[in-house]
Write an enzyme that holds these catalytic residues in place. Sequence first.
Site: not given
Length: 456
Positions: A239-241
């Site tokens: 994910s973006k994290r």
Amino acid sequence: MIVTRFAPSPTGYLHIGGLRTALYSYLYARANGGKFLLRIEDTDLKRNSEEATIAIREAFDWCGLDYDGEVAYQSKRFDVYKEYVKKLLDEGKAYKCYMSKEELDELRAQQEARKERPKYDNRYRDFTGTPPAGIEPVIRIKAPMEGEIVIKDGIKGEVKFKVEDILDDFIIARSDGTPTYNFTVVIDDALMGVTHVIRGDDHLSNTPKQIVLYDALGFKKPEFFHVAMINGEDGKKLSKRHGATDVMEYKRMGYLPEALLNFLVRLGWSHGDDEIFNMDDMLKFFDPHDINKSSSTYNAQKLDWLNAHYIKTLPYERLAKEMKEFGVDFNSHAKGELLLNILRERSKTLIDMSKAANSIINAPTEYDQKAYDKFITVQTKEILTKFSEILTLNLDAKGYETLTNEFLQANEVKLKDLAQALRVALTGNSVSPGIFEVLEVLGSTETKNRITKILN
């Protein structure tokens, strides 16, 4: 002939996991003289985005993944889907279901109370009565009610599903007439001649439903390859994290498409211990049967390493062209090729190269305060003044090194007392390529001008 496809939904940017799937499909088709198709699955009219469609095609263009024929849009094929819905109804393989929302909610509540898997109870499967008023029916397929569905997956091997555990008479067309995902996928893959479907294993649960539809419609089934997901370094779904997931964000961050494709092909596939794969290598060695069963792990350091490799090895003209998008025109500088070749050895991204190039090409308008305070002293100003006086000719890096060594010896000065102060004068900070290479790029006149500026 091998025919593969990539079929994204245009509801957002192209995810790098999607690009990996597209790459695998592309390589298998191209390596075998087949066709690679691009289909936009845009039947969800409420969630579709024209910008997302543009972004998908933009990402393909940037990565150099060409496709055969025109892009297919499912939203332009509703008449085709209606034709096949009618065919199934006429053959008694599908039926109209008049179940109301209230009935469905009541059924779900009863099943939950009994701790049963929520599923449609087939109440309209053999209905012959008068349709209830005011209900626009959905269309359901008559799915098998017992037995197993067996999928021979090119990656996972034989996968078995018990019908009673996963299937009911699922919907193929909604009450407004729009077709559902699994139905349109089967129709399009069959009519477009797709022979091999390579996709993420989040689609594995859809495959039994699609097998039911292939059988009901009399279509030949493709070979399936379900690719395990990409995880972050913490083991959770990417994910973006964990880092950028938008393909075009990598372009904006200064990554080269060759590096990103090389990085992605290795997330789930390998060829011995090899790490570097250009497109020719991928076409030569890739086989989807060799894709790993287990999930792969995103490693940002590996991507940086690959990007640095391609920055070091790509031809000058190619890199110079890329760098124009980052505000640096090497071709307009007298020593542009020299400068690029100097910087490519120390740059992980094109942004790194841009920052370093601008710090050399453009005379500093301000100086890093910590570097200035540390290296620009009364003593070093005196050294810079004397050094400036001997700069009378434009030399190459070796010539400047010889000149500098003679200066240091004559003035009993150490290189560190000159070099760091000179870096600050020339670039505004204390970090740069080799100081003699910088001198060669700038030349004696520009070097003297920048020394004069910092002394005044």
